[in-house]
Design a protein around this motif. Structure first.
Motif, PDB file in Angstrom:
ATOM      1  N   SER A  12       0.861  -1.210   0.000  1.00 32.10           N
ATOM      2  CA  SER A  12       0.000   0.000   0.000  1.00 32.10           C
ATOM      3  C   SER A  12       0.880   1.238   0.000  1.00 32.10           C
ATOM      4  CB  SER A  12      -0.883   0.053   1.244  1.00 32.10           C
ATOM      5  OG  SER A  12      -1.708  -1.049   1.304  1.00 32.10           O
ATOM      6  N   GLY A  13       1.950   1.198   0.789  1.00 31.28           N
ATOM      7  CA  GLY A  13       2.881   2.330   0.834  1.00 31.28           C
ATOM      8  C   GLY A  13       3.472   2.597  -0.536  1.00 31.28           C
ATOM      9  N   LEU A  14       3.778   1.536  -1.238  1.00 34.74           N
ATOM     10  CA  LEU A  14       4.369   1.673  -2.572  1.00 34.74           C
ATOM     11  C   LEU A  14       3.382   2.357  -3.531  1.00 34.74           C
ATOM     12  CD1 LEU A  14       7.032   0.878  -3.880  1.00 34.74           C
ATOM     13  CD2 LEU A  14       6.117  -1.424  -4.284  1.00 34.74           C
ATOM     14  N   GLU A  15       2.110   2.029  -3.406  1.00 39.60           N
ATOM     15  CA  GLU A  15       1.121   2.681  -4.282  1.00 39.60           C
ATOM     16  C   GLU A  15       0.984   4.167  -3.932  1.00 39.60           C
ATOM     17  OE1 GLU A  15      -2.461   0.286  -4.642  1.00 39.60           O
ATOM     18  OE2 GLU A  15      -1.320  -1.332  -5.593  1.00 39.60           O
ATOM     19  N   GLY A  16       1.106   4.504  -2.657  1.00 39.79           N
ATOM     20  CA  GLY A  16       1.109   5.926  -2.274  1.00 39.79           C
ATOM     21  C   GLY A  16       2.333   6.635  -2.817  1.00 39.79           C
ATOM     22  N   LEU A  17       3.462   5.951  -2.774  1.00 43.45           N
ATOM     23  CA  LEU A  17       4.699   6.509  -3.324  1.00 43.45           C
ATOM     24  C   LEU A  17       4.534   6.768  -4.817  1.00 43.45           C
ATOM     25  CD1 LEU A  17       7.790   7.142  -3.137  1.00 43.45           C
ATOM     26  CD2 LEU A  17       8.191   4.707  -3.530  1.00 43.45           C
ATOM     27  N   VAL A  18       3.918   5.831  -5.511  1.00 45.67           N
ATOM     28  CA  VAL A  18       3.695   5.971  -6.958  1.00 45.67           C
ATOM     29  C   VAL A  18       2.910   7.253  -7.259  1.00 45.67           C
ATOM     30  CG1 VAL A  18       2.263   4.999  -8.830  1.00 45.67           C
ATOM     31  CG2 VAL A  18       3.930   3.561  -7.651  1.00 45.67           C
ATOM     32  N   ARG A  19       1.825   7.452  -6.523  1.00 48.29           N
ATOM     33  CA  ARG A  19       0.993   8.634  -6.808  1.00 48.29           C
ATOM     34  C   ARG A  19       1.754   9.931  -6.505  1.00 48.29           C
ATOM     35  NH1 ARG A  19      -2.956   4.823  -5.067  1.00 48.29           N
ATOM     36  NH2 ARG A  19      -2.701   5.385  -2.881  1.00 48.29           N
ATOM     37  N   SER A  20       2.529   9.942  -5.431  1.00 47.35           N
ATOM     38  CA  SER A  20       3.278  11.160  -5.078  1.00 47.35           C
ATOM     39  C   SER A  20       4.386  11.444  -6.086  1.00 47.35           C
ATOM     40  CB  SER A  20       3.876  11.025  -3.679  1.00 47.35           C
ATOM     41  OG  SER A  20       2.845  10.788  -2.761  1.00 47.35           O
ATOM     42  N   LEU A  21       5.124  10.394  -6.471  1.00 48.10           N
ATOM     43  CA  LEU A  21       6.176  10.594  -7.472  1.00 48.10           C
ATOM     44  C   LEU A  21       5.574  11.031  -8.801  1.00 48.10           C
ATOM     45  CD1 LEU A  21       8.614   7.547  -6.969  1.00 48.10           C
ATOM     46  CD2 LEU A  21       9.017   9.932  -6.352  1.00 48.10           C
ATOM     47  N   ALA A  22       4.424  10.464  -9.143  1.00 49.79           N
ATOM     48  CA  ALA A  22       3.774  10.833 -10.407  1.00 49.79           C
ATOM     49  C   ALA A  22       3.495  12.341 -10.421  1.00 49.79           C
ATOM     50  CB  ALA A  22       2.484  10.048 -10.586  1.00 49.79           C
ATOM     51  N   LEU A  23       3.035  12.877  -9.299  1.00 45.47           N
ATOM     52  CA  LEU A  23       2.753  14.310  -9.224  1.00 45.47           C
ATOM     53  C   LEU A  23       4.041  15.129  -9.306  1.00 45.47           C
ATOM     54  CD1 LEU A  23      -0.010  14.282  -6.482  1.00 45.47           C
ATOM     55  CD2 LEU A  23      -0.284  15.041  -8.848  1.00 45.47           C
ATOM     56  N   GLU A  24       5.082  14.651  -8.624  1.00 42.66           N
ATOM     57  CA  GLU A  24       6.339  15.414  -8.614  1.00 42.66           C
ATOM     58  C   GLU A  24       7.006  15.439  -9.984  1.00 42.66           C
ATOM     59  OE1 GLU A  24       9.165  14.389  -5.572  1.00 42.66           O
ATOM     60  OE2 GLU A  24       7.659  14.424  -3.986  1.00 42.66           O
ATOM     61  N   LEU A  25       6.792  14.397 -10.792  1.00 40.54           N
ATOM     62  CA  LEU A  25       7.601  14.224 -12.008  1.00 40.54           C
ATOM     63  C   LEU A  25       6.858  14.442 -13.311  1.00 40.54           C
ATOM     64  CD1 LEU A  25       9.402  11.116 -10.586  1.00 40.54           C
ATOM     65  CD2 LEU A  25      10.412  13.374 -10.937  1.00 40.54           C
ATOM     66  N   ALA A  26       5.551  14.679 -13.210  1.00 43.30           N
ATOM     67  CA  ALA A  26       4.739  14.786 -14.431  1.00 43.30           C
ATOM     68  C   ALA A  26       5.259  15.862 -15.376  1.00 43.30           C
ATOM     69  CB  ALA A  26       3.286  15.053 -14.056  1.00 43.30           C
ATOM     70  N   SER A  27       5.710  16.977 -14.829  1.00 43.74           N
ATOM     71  CA  SER A  27       6.132  18.091 -15.693  1.00 43.74           C
ATOM     72  C   SER A  27       7.384  17.742 -16.494  1.00 43.74           C
ATOM     73  CB  SER A  27       6.382  19.346 -14.844  1.00 43.74           C
ATOM     74  OG  SER A  27       7.470  19.082 -13.986  1.00 43.74           O
TER      75      SER A  27
END
Ligand code: NDP
Length: 245
Positions: A157-172
């Motif tokens: 579950s933590g890994l899926e939270g990490l995925v969403r946060s990294l996705a936001l940080e790196l989308a640009s």
């Protein structure tokens, strides 16, 4: 396939067997240069034999999550990484009341700390290139939970939270970050379970009526790693035969 995609360098952890070996094979067959890891020299030698037999552009390195300098040494061996697949994972099951600190920490270390450290280490190159793919292998249990697997479910579950946060940080920077969440897949990890009564009961709650194969998980990873998946980020793709919907 675009020539650019063929030159891409991928890193797949835990590629000596099971789901990781299938991901390794599919990315190599798609023309990427893949660096595949195992925890032992014997595992690395086995991967090298597969590479030689297939004539792939690929290499193999030892990686054991949590050992001193393991991420730095791996990145040195792998070179710049465009596609990171954090597949290595373990379980140490037991009811929470009796779970040792050691079993808790080991599972969090391999299944959550290590993917974070690897992603962080790969970001400099991806950010510079303004292109990257990070794919984390989670589990249907990240969303479901499971008695006897508090450590494993917390990590996934933590890994899926990490995925969403990294996705936001790196989308640009055009770096996509996604999870693939397998259900019951036939590998060494599930071989005992598949033979047990619980395994038989589990099969009954899978709408497709069977366990999945490592190749069926790898197909989702290959797609997310490709240029065709450029508009998917922060997602968790289920590969579970309909087990959770
Ligand atoms: P396997 O047990 O078959 O393979 C595990 C892989 O991870 C091996 O390559 C192993 O290397 C490597 N590994 C083990 N410990 C470490 C460590 N400490 N550091 C680095 N690498 C390590 O697992 P699966 O193929 O079944 O699972 C792959 C991923 O899919 C895992 O993240 C798992 O949680 C997840 N998953 C699997 C499901 C299933 O039903 N099989 C269901 C849901 C999720 P070595 O060969 O050297 O030991």
């Amino acid at each position: 396939m675009a020539a650019e995609q063929q030159k891409r360098r991928a890193l797949v952890t835990g590629a000596s067997r099971g789901i990781g070996a299938a991901i390794f094979r599919q990315l190599a067959e798609a023309g990427m240069h893949v660096n595949a890891t195992a925890t032992s020299q014997a595992g690395v030698d086995k991967i090298k034999e597969t590479i030689a037999a297939n004539g792939w552009q690929a290499s193999a390195a030892i990686y054991e999550a949590g050992t001193a300098n393991s991420v730095e040494q791996l990145l040195e061996a792998a070179g710049p990484v465009d596609v990171l697949v954090c597949n290595a994972g373990i379980n140490r099951d037991g009811l929470a009341m009796r779970m040792s600190d050691e079993d808790w920490r080991k599972v969090i270390l391999v299944n959550l700390d290590s993917p974070f450290a690897l992603a962080r280490a790969c970001l400099r190159n991806m950010t510079k290139n303004r292109w990257g793919r990070i794919i984390m292998i989670t589990s249907v249990l990240a969303a479901k939970g499971n008695a006897g697997q508090a450590n494993y479910c917390a990590a996934k579950s933590g890994l899926e939270g990490l995925v969403r946060s990294l996705a936001l940080e790196l989308a640009s920077r055009s770096i996509t970050v996604n999870a693939v969440a397998p259900g019951l897949i036939e590998t060494d990890m599930t071989s005992k379970l598949m033979e047990s009564e619980m395994g038989k009961r589990l099969l009954q709650i899978i709408p497709l009526g069977r366990a999945g194969s490592a190749d069926e998980v790898a197909a989702a990873v290959s797609f997310l790693a490709s240029d065709q998946a450029s508009y998917i980020t922060g997602a968790t793709i289920p590969v579970n035969g309909g087990m959770l919907m």
